[in-house]
Design an enzyme around this catalytic site. Structure first.
Site, PDB file in Angstrom:
ATOM      1  N   PRO A   1       0.790  -1.481  -0.134  1.00  0.00           N
ATOM      2  CA  PRO A   1      -0.282   0.090   0.017  1.00  0.00           C
ATOM      3  C   PRO A   1       0.621   1.618   0.142  1.00  0.00           C
ATOM      4  O   PRO A   1       1.050   1.756   0.992  1.00  0.00           O
ATOM      5  CB  PRO A   1      -0.587   0.199   1.368  1.00  0.00           C
ATOM      6  CG  PRO A   1      -0.628  -1.696   1.592  1.00  0.00           C
ATOM      7  CD  PRO A   1       1.401  -2.305   1.496  1.00  0.00           C
ATOM      8  N   GLU A   2       0.306   2.166  -0.977  1.00  0.00           N
ATOM      9  CA  GLU A   2       1.210   3.686  -0.705  1.00  0.00           C
ATOM     10  C   GLU A   2      -0.313   3.941  -0.422  1.00  0.00           C
ATOM     11  O   GLU A   2      -1.611   3.463  -0.613  1.00  0.00           O
ATOM     12  CB  GLU A   2       1.897   3.763  -2.102  1.00  0.00           C
ATOM     13  CG  GLU A   2       3.034   3.419  -2.454  1.00  0.00           C
ATOM     14  CD  GLU A   2       4.084   4.531  -3.033  1.00  0.00           C
ATOM     15  OE1 GLU A   2       3.929   5.917  -1.777  1.00  0.00           O
ATOM     16  OE2 GLU A   2       5.552   3.924  -3.525  1.00  0.00           O
TER      17      GLU A   2
ATOM     18  N   ARG B   1       3.871  -9.845   6.409  1.00  0.00           N
ATOM     19  CA  ARG B   1       4.480  -9.428   6.754  1.00  0.00           C
ATOM     20  C   ARG B   1       4.568  -8.765   8.476  1.00  0.00           C
ATOM     21  O   ARG B   1       5.549  -9.053   8.861  1.00  0.00           O
ATOM     22  CB  ARG B   1       6.057  -8.561   6.176  1.00  0.00           C
ATOM     23  CG  ARG B   1       6.292  -9.315   4.698  1.00  0.00           C
ATOM     24  CD  ARG B   1       6.868  -7.956   3.478  1.00  0.00           C
ATOM     25  NE  ARG B   1       7.882  -7.433   4.321  1.00  0.00           N
ATOM     26  CZ  ARG B   1       8.606  -6.371   3.352  1.00  0.00           C
ATOM     27  NH1 ARG B   1       8.164  -6.217   2.318  1.00  0.00           N
ATOM     28  NH2 ARG B   1       9.369  -5.908   4.335  1.00  0.00           N
TER      29      ARG B   1
ATOM     30  N   HIS C   1      -1.920 -16.073   7.069  1.00  0.00           N
ATOM     31  CA  HIS C   1      -2.252 -14.538   7.039  1.00  0.00           C
ATOM     32  C   HIS C   1      -3.035 -13.345   6.888  1.00  0.00           C
ATOM     33  O   HIS C   1      -3.139 -12.412   7.607  1.00  0.00           O
ATOM     34  CB  HIS C   1      -0.833 -14.202   5.688  1.00  0.00           C
ATOM     35  CG  HIS C   1       0.556 -14.579   6.096  1.00  0.00           C
ATOM     36  ND1 HIS C   1       0.850 -14.836   6.435  1.00  0.00           N
ATOM     37  CD2 HIS C   1       1.049 -15.130   4.804  1.00  0.00           C
ATOM     38  CE1 HIS C   1       2.283 -16.180   6.567  1.00  0.00           C
ATOM     39  NE2 HIS C   1       1.949 -15.586   5.233  1.00  0.00           N
TER      40      HIS C   1
END
Length: 270
Positions: free
Chosen positions: A2-3, A110, A91
């Site tokens: 994500p930006e 992550r 996840h």
DNA sequence: CGAACGACCTGCAGGC
DNA sequence: TGCCTGCAGGTCGTTC
């Protein structure tokens, strides 16, 4: 991934499915995000009504009467809408389940993302020192010019500093500097007001276009893999090391700045 | 105060 | 096939 465009696309994608709904339960399968998810978050949210789905910088803000859930997607996070009984995958750390059965499912391989709680009375430290939104009026060429005086830091680092302006990550910093012909390593304090005007406009244009592109894939937020359609096909320099410059055909060069990949044209960017 | 860098974590691509 | 290294869209906290 994500930006800012991905975060805003996510906000717009989840809002119609979540706004005004009542929380049935918060299921936390793994607390170990960037900071531990608060133990008492499920109890706080049970029965609460989601009043607003907001965004500040790259933070998603889920406002309830009792307070706000601050969500960050980190480097690899995504939030998607689940309307069926799809079982959680690897996840899938958190489900926010509403009483109508719809759920927001947070996936983050992550685990650099976060889910935090803030009482609205006190501004949360994470949000306290953020610069203006890049798409707002406060962010413009004269603002950049003023803030950059006497700064020797490379303009790319300056542009990515959240205290200066939020939401300009590595991809869009590279893109905006290319569009304005500014060398990423140029000291921020040695750039004219005229060029900062161009730079601010390039930042706005690039982000706005990416948000627009993300908007075309909003349907993918429901029962999908949660990855908004990417903007990659319209990126001019990011990820194109060695490929010809779109303007002059010179091979694009890659350097490291602050351990981040920095792509630019040695001929067009000065 | 500013600037540089390590840290957090998993997955993947590429070289051997 | 496997092992190893380095890299990935973020950003906070520490150090100088």
């Amino acid at each position: 991934m994500p930006e800012l465009p991905e975060v805003e696309t996510t906000r717009r994608g989840i809002e119609p499915h979540a706004l005004h709904k009542v929380v049935d339960e918060l299921i936390i399968r793994d607390h170990r995000l960037r900071w531990p998810v608060p133990e008492d978050l499920p109890a706080r949210l049970k029965g609460a009504t989601l009043r607003e789905v907001d965004r500040r910088a790259k933070y998603l803000l889920l406002h309830f009467d009792q307070g706000t859930v601050i969500v960050h997607l980190g480097m690899s996070g995504s939030l998607r809408v689940i309307t069926d009984d799809a079982p959680p995958q690897k996840h899938d750390h958190i489900d926010l389940v509403f009483t109508d059965g719809v759920r927001l499912r947070f996936n983050d391989p992550r685990r650099f993302g976060c889910w935090l709680w803030a009482e609205d009375a006190t501004p949360h430290p994470l949000l306290a020192n953020l610069g203006p939104e890049p798409l707002g009026e406060e962010f413009n060429g004269s603002y950049l010019f003023r803030r950059s005086r006497d700064r020797k830091t490379p303009v790319k680092s300056f542009l990515m500093d959240n205290r200066i302006v939020v939401g300009v990550g590595n991809i869009y910093a590279n893109e905006a500097l290319f569009k304005t012909g500014i060398h990423p390593n140029r000291p921020a304090g040695r750039i004219s007001a005229a060029r900062y005007h161009q730079l601010a406009e390039a930042v706005k244009e690039t982000l706005a276009a990416a948000i627009l592109a993300g908007g075309t894939t909003l349907r993918d937020f429901v029962n999908s893999d949660g990855k908004p359609g990417y903007f990659a096909q319209s990126l001019l320099v990011y990820g194109r090391r060695g490929q010809p410059c779109p303007t002059c055909q010179q091979p694009l060069r890659e350097i490291r700045m602050n351990q981040r990949s920095t792509i630019y044209c040695t001929r067009c960017q000065r």
